[in-house]
Design a protein around this motif. Structure first.
Motif, PDB file in Angstrom:
ATOM      1  N   LYS A   4       0.791  -1.261  -0.017  1.00 43.03           N
ATOM      2  CA  LYS A   4       0.012   0.026  -0.057  1.00 43.03           C
ATOM      3  C   LYS A   4       0.584   1.267   0.055  1.00 43.03           C
ATOM      4  CE  LYS A   4      -3.856  -2.113   2.829  1.00 43.03           C
ATOM      5  NZ  LYS A   4      -4.493  -2.018   4.142  1.00 43.03           N
ATOM      6  N   PRO A   5       0.336   2.435  -0.677  1.00 45.94           N
ATOM      7  CA  PRO A   5       1.136   3.438  -0.738  1.00 45.94           C
ATOM      8  C   PRO A   5       1.161   4.088   0.844  1.00 45.94           C
ATOM      9  CG  PRO A   5      -0.318   3.612  -2.482  1.00 45.94           C
ATOM     10  CD  PRO A   5      -0.586   2.348  -1.546  1.00 45.94           C
ATOM     11  N   ARG A   6       2.208   4.748   1.024  1.00 45.05           N
ATOM     12  CA  ARG A   6       2.215   5.418   2.747  1.00 45.05           C
ATOM     13  C   ARG A   6       1.647   6.749   2.412  1.00 45.05           C
ATOM     14  NH1 ARG A   6       7.482   5.195   5.953  1.00 45.05           N
ATOM     15  NH2 ARG A   6       5.655   5.227   7.560  1.00 45.05           N
ATOM     16  N   VAL A   7       0.887   7.064   3.429  1.00 43.04           N
ATOM     17  CA  VAL A   7       0.345   8.260   3.409  1.00 43.04           C
ATOM     18  C   VAL A   7       0.301   9.069   4.764  1.00 43.04           C
ATOM     19  CG1 VAL A   7      -1.661   9.815   3.271  1.00 43.04           C
ATOM     20  CG2 VAL A   7      -1.266   7.861   1.507  1.00 43.04           C
ATOM     21  N   ALA A   8       0.775  10.113   4.944  1.00 37.77           N
ATOM     22  CA  ALA A   8       0.893  10.799   6.251  1.00 37.77           C
ATOM     23  C   ALA A   8      -0.426  11.579   6.517  1.00 37.77           C
ATOM     24  CB  ALA A   8       2.378  11.734   6.360  1.00 37.77           C
ATOM     25  N   PHE A   9      -0.779  11.508   7.614  1.00 39.07           N
ATOM     26  CA  PHE A   9      -1.850  12.410   8.130  1.00 39.07           C
ATOM     27  C   PHE A   9      -1.316  13.461   8.990  1.00 39.07           C
ATOM     28  CE2 PHE A   9      -4.034   9.462   5.811  1.00 39.07           C
ATOM     29  CZ  PHE A   9      -5.475   9.707   5.798  1.00 39.07           C
ATOM     30  N   TYR A  10      -1.313  14.683   8.676  1.00 33.81           N
ATOM     31  CA  TYR A  10      -0.646  15.629   9.668  1.00 33.81           C
ATOM     32  C   TYR A  10      -1.614  16.536  10.170  1.00 33.81           C
ATOM     33  CZ  TYR A  10       2.030  19.891  11.028  1.00 33.81           C
ATOM     34  OH  TYR A  10       2.300  20.885  12.140  1.00 33.81           O
ATOM     35  N   GLY A  11      -1.672  16.829  11.552  1.00 33.06           N
ATOM     36  CA  GLY A  11      -2.633  17.838  12.058  1.00 33.06           C
ATOM     37  C   GLY A  11      -1.934  18.389  13.152  1.00 33.06           C
ATOM     38  N   ASN A  12      -2.079  19.677  13.170  1.00 36.44           N
ATOM     39  CA  ASN A  12      -1.556  20.425  14.494  1.00 36.44           C
ATOM     40  C   ASN A  12      -2.309  21.777  14.519  1.00 36.44           C
ATOM     41  OD1 ASN A  12       1.114  19.745  15.962  1.00 36.44           O
ATOM     42  ND2 ASN A  12       1.401  22.045  15.659  1.00 36.44           N
ATOM     43  N   ASN A  13      -2.254  22.709  15.642  1.00 36.86           N
ATOM     44  CA  ASN A  13      -2.474  23.838  15.912  1.00 36.86           C
ATOM     45  C   ASN A  13      -1.743  24.648  16.960  1.00 36.86           C
ATOM     46  OD1 ASN A  13      -3.509  23.084  18.361  1.00 36.86           O
ATOM     47  ND2 ASN A  13      -5.766  22.920  17.531  1.00 36.86           N
ATOM     48  N   SER A  14      -2.130  25.836  17.133  1.00 36.55           N
ATOM     49  CA  SER A  14      -1.036  26.597  18.338  1.00 36.55           C
ATOM     50  C   SER A  14      -0.909  25.765  19.440  1.00 36.55           C
ATOM     51  CB  SER A  14      -1.681  27.922  18.401  1.00 36.55           C
ATOM     52  OG  SER A  14      -2.729  28.060  18.789  1.00 36.55           O
TER      53      SER A  14
END
Length: 351
Positions: A4-14
């Motif tokens: 499977k292709p590798r996918v990053a899920f990136y979440g952030n806030n202050s």
């Protein structure tokens, strides 16, 4: 078996990756995990949120701040899905140097150029032409048909409004205005016949006072991080909610809502064509939690209380609002996004 292709899920806030960010990324990840090898990457993240990701068998990886090409390149991600209001221009440039497929979860908070291949915004009042000017080469998933909903929201059988006993208060993961306590007090007193339920995702900054309030009033209870938020919503004949991503969840369950705009990134709820249809938006940004007994605070609480009482006593109106909400949003938004994402990644790889 194909890799499977590798996918990053990136979440952030202050404040690090927050409940709002994690819930919409989590919803997308649920729909994507059949097709991709998923890793959630973050700068900072609370332990409860990390536990939630691990329980769902998602990989996690802490990364340094700011984002850098050198750190991300060894992971060999095919794509990265970004949900971060505070990502700097330099960090976006770092991502673009990776030459991977970039997806941005957007809320139309500014008019700046977008450095992404794929843009998602489920709001009903977004302009495709404006987005094309900001990201001329991107693919777009715009409008309520792309609402981020977790699997649990498709599993509930509809309950008519007249059979729902609860009034739900849901003010987001952090309740930045500390409205939970004064608002709960106001609603309990105004509607003693309603079962008022306060939904929180973590221990609240006024937890002890809220627990004391629950002991004093049999029609008030606190629900912390329940197994199914959708089930809680389906029991609710009215909600008083922060006007963020929770609105899409409430609409899917047909919950008439007083939507409180508590921070600037929720302002689209005020200007939406859906305002005064299945939800009524109230701007509460002027509420000052550091000065409890002010005229502004009292006026805002009074308006919310009056609107809640009027709606609670008008079941026919609330049923009409519920019907409108359910026609707007179904449970397939994330599936539509992922199907389009697969096609778009394939098309870019062939260029």
């Amino acid at each position: 078996m194909p890799v499977k292709p590798r996918v990053a899920f990136y979440g952030n806030n202050s404040h690090g990756i927050g409940a709002g960010h994690i819930m919409r990324l989590y919803a997308l990840a649920q729909a994507a995990q059949v097709f991709f090898d998923i890793t959630f990457i973050y700068k900072t993240c609370s332990l409860p949120l990390l536990n939630k990701l691990h329980q769902a068998n998602f990989n996690t990886q802490q990364i340094a701040a700011p984002l850098s090409t050198d750190e991300l390149l060894p992971h060999a991600f095919t794509a990265i899905i970004v949900d971060d209001y505070d990502l700097t221009t330099d960090e976006w440039l770092q991502l673009n140097q990776l030459t991977i497929f970039i997806v941005k979860l957007d809320d139309a908070l500014d008019h700046q150029p977008i450095w992404a291949d794929f843009v998602i915004n489920p709001a009903p009042n977004v302009s495709l032409e404006e987005y094309r000017q900001r990201a001329p080469n991107a693919t777009f998933c715009l409008g309520p048909q792309y609402t981020y909903l977790r699997k649990e929201f498709a599993a509930q059988d509809y309950i008519p409004i007249a059979e729902r006993p609860d009034l739900l208060i849901a003010l987001g993961g952090t309740d930045p205005k500390s409205l939970a306590l004064p608002l709960s007090r106001a609603i309990i007193d105004a509607l003693p016949e309603a079962h008022v339920r306060l939904l929180i995702g973590q221990v609240h900054q006024q937890q002890r006072a809220l627990e004391l309030l629950a002991k004093q009033h049999s029609n008030f209870s606190i629900i912390c991080n329940p197994p199914s938020v959708a089930q809680i919503m389906m029991q609710s004949g009215l909600a008083i909610s922060a006007a963020g991503g929770t609105l899409g969840e409430l609409a899917s369950q047909g919950v008439p809502t007083l939507a409180l705009v508590t921070v600037d990134n929720q302002l689209p709820a005020l200007g939406s064509p859906l305002n005064n249809s299945w939800y009524y938006a109230i701007d509460t940004r002027a509420f000052d939690c550091n000065q409890a007994d002010t005229q502004i605070n009292n006026d805002l609480l009074s308006k919310i209380k009056v609107d809640a009482v009027n709606l609670w006593h008008d079941k026919c109106l609330r049923q009409d609002m519920s019907d409108i909400a359910r026609q707007l949003i179904d449970s397939q938004g994330c599936q539509r996004i992922i199907r389009q994402l697969i096609v778009s990644i394939q098309q870019k790889s062939e260029l």
